[in-house]
Design an enzyme around this catalytic site. Structure first.
Site, PDB file in Angstrom:
ATOM      1  N   THR A 150       1.319  -4.506   4.400  1.00  0.00           N
ATOM      2  CA  THR A 150       1.396  -5.201   5.566  1.00  0.00           C
ATOM      3  C   THR A 150       1.011  -6.836   5.961  1.00  0.00           C
ATOM      4  O   THR A 150       0.898  -7.660   6.616  1.00  0.00           O
ATOM      5  CB  THR A 150       0.498  -4.423   6.387  1.00  0.00           C
ATOM      6  OG1 THR A 150      -0.745  -4.080   5.527  1.00  0.00           O
ATOM      7  CG2 THR A 150       0.867  -3.017   6.269  1.00  0.00           C
ATOM      8  N   ASP A 202       1.887  -7.202  -4.575  1.00  0.00           N
ATOM      9  CA  ASP A 202       0.611  -7.336  -3.333  1.00  0.00           C
ATOM     10  C   ASP A 202       1.519  -8.237  -2.616  1.00  0.00           C
ATOM     11  O   ASP A 202       2.226  -9.220  -2.672  1.00  0.00           O
ATOM     12  CB  ASP A 202      -1.338  -7.202  -3.663  1.00  0.00           C
ATOM     13  CG  ASP A 202      -1.702  -7.366  -2.144  1.00  0.00           C
ATOM     14  OD1 ASP A 202      -2.604  -6.348  -2.206  1.00  0.00           O
ATOM     15  OD2 ASP A 202      -1.668  -8.136  -1.593  1.00  0.00           O
ATOM     16  N   GLN A 247      -4.498 -21.085  19.601  1.00  0.00           N
ATOM     17  CA  GLN A 247      -4.697 -20.119  18.904  1.00  0.00           C
ATOM     18  C   GLN A 247      -4.584 -18.364  19.503  1.00  0.00           C
ATOM     19  O   GLN A 247      -5.323 -17.530  19.157  1.00  0.00           O
ATOM     20  CB  GLN A 247      -6.216 -20.629  18.554  1.00  0.00           C
ATOM     21  CG  GLN A 247      -5.933 -21.565  17.500  1.00  0.00           C
ATOM     22  CD  GLN A 247      -7.154 -22.588  17.514  1.00  0.00           C
ATOM     23  OE1 GLN A 247      -8.329 -21.621  17.919  1.00  0.00           O
ATOM     24  NE2 GLN A 247      -6.948 -23.788  16.850  1.00  0.00           N
ATOM     25  N   THR A 264       1.132  -1.025  -0.050  1.00  0.00           N
ATOM     26  CA  THR A 264       0.328  -0.259  -0.244  1.00  0.00           C
ATOM     27  C   THR A 264       1.029   1.407  -0.164  1.00  0.00           C
ATOM     28  O   THR A 264       0.336   2.002  -0.902  1.00  0.00           O
ATOM     29  CB  THR A 264      -0.839   0.248   1.544  1.00  0.00           C
ATOM     30  OG1 THR A 264      -1.715  -1.100   1.265  1.00  0.00           O
ATOM     31  CG2 THR A 264      -1.720   0.812   1.415  1.00  0.00           C
ATOM     32  N   THR A 276       3.301  -9.815  14.316  1.00  0.00           N
ATOM     33  CA  THR A 276       1.896 -10.033  13.803  1.00  0.00           C
ATOM     34  C   THR A 276       1.357  -9.550  13.130  1.00  0.00           C
ATOM     35  O   THR A 276       0.806  -8.571  14.268  1.00  0.00           O
ATOM     36  CB  THR A 276       1.607 -11.951  14.277  1.00  0.00           C
ATOM     37  OG1 THR A 276       0.596 -12.374  13.643  1.00  0.00           O
ATOM     38  CG2 THR A 276       0.645 -11.453  15.991  1.00  0.00           C
TER      39      THR A 276
HETATM   40  N1  ASP Z   1      -2.743  -6.390   0.357  1.00  0.00           N
HETATM   41  C1  ASP Z   1      -1.051  -5.132   0.879  1.00  0.00           C
HETATM   42  C2  ASP Z   1      -0.427  -5.627   1.127  1.00  0.00           C
HETATM   43  O1  ASP Z   1       0.114  -6.465   1.812  1.00  0.00           O
HETATM   44  C3  ASP Z   1      -2.300  -3.920   2.151  1.00  0.00           C
HETATM   45  C4  ASP Z   1      -0.895  -3.187   2.928  1.00  0.00           C
HETATM   46  O2  ASP Z   1       0.153  -2.947   1.838  1.00  0.00           O
HETATM   47  O3  ASP Z   1      -1.112  -3.317   3.518  1.00  0.00           O
HETATM   48  O4  ASP Z   1       0.663  -5.338  -0.108  1.00  0.00           O
END
Ligand code: ASP
Length: 340
Positions: A90, A58, A274, A13, A161
């Site tokens: 992320t 991504d 978990q 992102t 995490t």
């Molecule tokens: N879908 C994106 C990714 O993990 C979300 C992000 O960048 O926060 O590449």
């Protein structure tokens, strides 16, 4: 001399822009925006090189080949820079951080993964708030670890995490305190850092073999056939995500038999809870000790991300089965805490 940081932009992102189909990575965009930021010219800011990967990913599409590309890129530039920042989506950042922690053997310099929940191109973005401290910490602090910086906290990479799909505090390190917190000052908790590796040894990158490991989350009524199918060859290792302190449905005899048969064949089954916080104790309940008797080993307080990537790492080397099992149960990079 001005400090130097090597910044790898893998996608995510942070460097995306709006398109008619939604946010998408835009090659060259991040480089241009960073060059325009006055903060990048501040005296304490390091000189940096930005390496943008093609294609920008991504992170949901990341594979161990991408982890290797990052690790080898860091190794190639290791001598020229004081620290490394990896800009990453992320979604799977905690997996990459854990994998790099194991792959980069003999690491003496900081490698910091970061990204953002809102692109840098948007008004209320958290990108600058993550990028600038990550670069400053990578430049000025002797941290011989792979870390993840997000929401004002520097976390050990193999303890992190993703816990929030939307909030700015997207990551937690539920079983280990932050290595640093950033407010008016950057407060580094040096006592928590891993000791630097012995000797003057060079950085070595351990490549990871193709996936023959998996993860399975238990749920009430999980059929024994599903567990048995997952455990079939070519699977070599499984992260079994259990209840509470590491408990499972021991009344399900076919399921327990499937676990026993798999461990008898040499499949490594690692018990991770978990629960977000706390540790597995297979002696705590009869429903946990029965798993231990079937050959399931404790993952203690490892995240599922750390346990999975650690198995990738151990199976990529020529270790005997018993060695893999014992290394899974000790801390190699600060990824687990053994009970006192
Ligand atoms: N879908 C994106 C990714 O993990 C979300 C992000 O960048 O926060 O590449």
């Amino acid at each position: 001399m001005k400090r130097r940081v090597y910044v790898i932009y893998t996608g995510g992102t942070i460097g995306m822009v709006r398109t008619p189909e939604g946010y998408a990575p835009a090659p060259g965009y991040l480089q241009g925006r960073m060059a325009e930021m006055p903060e990048m010219r501040a005296a304490e800011m390091p000189a940096y090189t930005l390496r943008e990967y093609t294609p920008l990913l991504d992170s949901s599409n990341m594979t161990p080949d991408d982890w290797l590309r990052i690790a080898e890129d860091i190794a190639r530039h290791y001598q020229e820079y004081d620290g490394f920042v990896v800009l990453h989506g992320t979604d799977t950042m905690a997996y990459t951080a854990s994998a790099l922690a194991f792959m980069l053997q003999g690491l003496r310099k900081p490698v910091i993964l970061t990204g953002s929940q809102i692109p840098l191109s948007e008004m209320r973005s958290d990108a600058q708030a993550n990028l600038i401290p990550a670069m400053l910490i990578a430049a000025h602090h002797a941290i011989p670890e792979v870390c993840l910086y997000f929401g004002n906290r520097l976390l050990r990479g193999c303890r992190a995490t993703k816990v929030d799909a939307e909030g700015f505090n997207a990551f937690a390190s539920p079983n280990f305190p932050p290595l640093a917190t950033v407010g008016i000052h950057i407060e580094l908790n040096r006592a928590l850092l891993l000791p630097p590796p012995n000797g003057s040894g060079a950085l070595h990158v351990q490549a990871l073999a193709p996936a023959q490991v998996g993860a399975l989350r238990l749920f009430p009524s999980i059929p024994a056939e599903i567990v048995d199918n997952v455990l079939k060859p070519p699977l070599k290792g499984l992260v079994l995500e259990t209840y509470g302190m590491g408990n499972g449905p021991t009344a399900n005899v076919p399921l327990m038999t499937a676990l026993q048969a798999a461990t008898d064949r040499g499949v490594v089954i690692v018990n991770c809870t978990q629960c977000l916080t706390g540790t597995v104790n297979q002696g705590g309940y009869a429903t946990g000790s029965a798993l231990a008797r079937r050959g399931v080993i404790s993952g203690f307080d490892m995240t599922a991300e750390a346990a999975l990537t650690k198995m990738f790492y151990l199976f990529s080397q020529e270790y005997a089965l018993e060695t893999i099992k014992s290394l899974m149960q000790i801390s190699l990079r600060g990824e687990l805490t053994l009970p006192a």
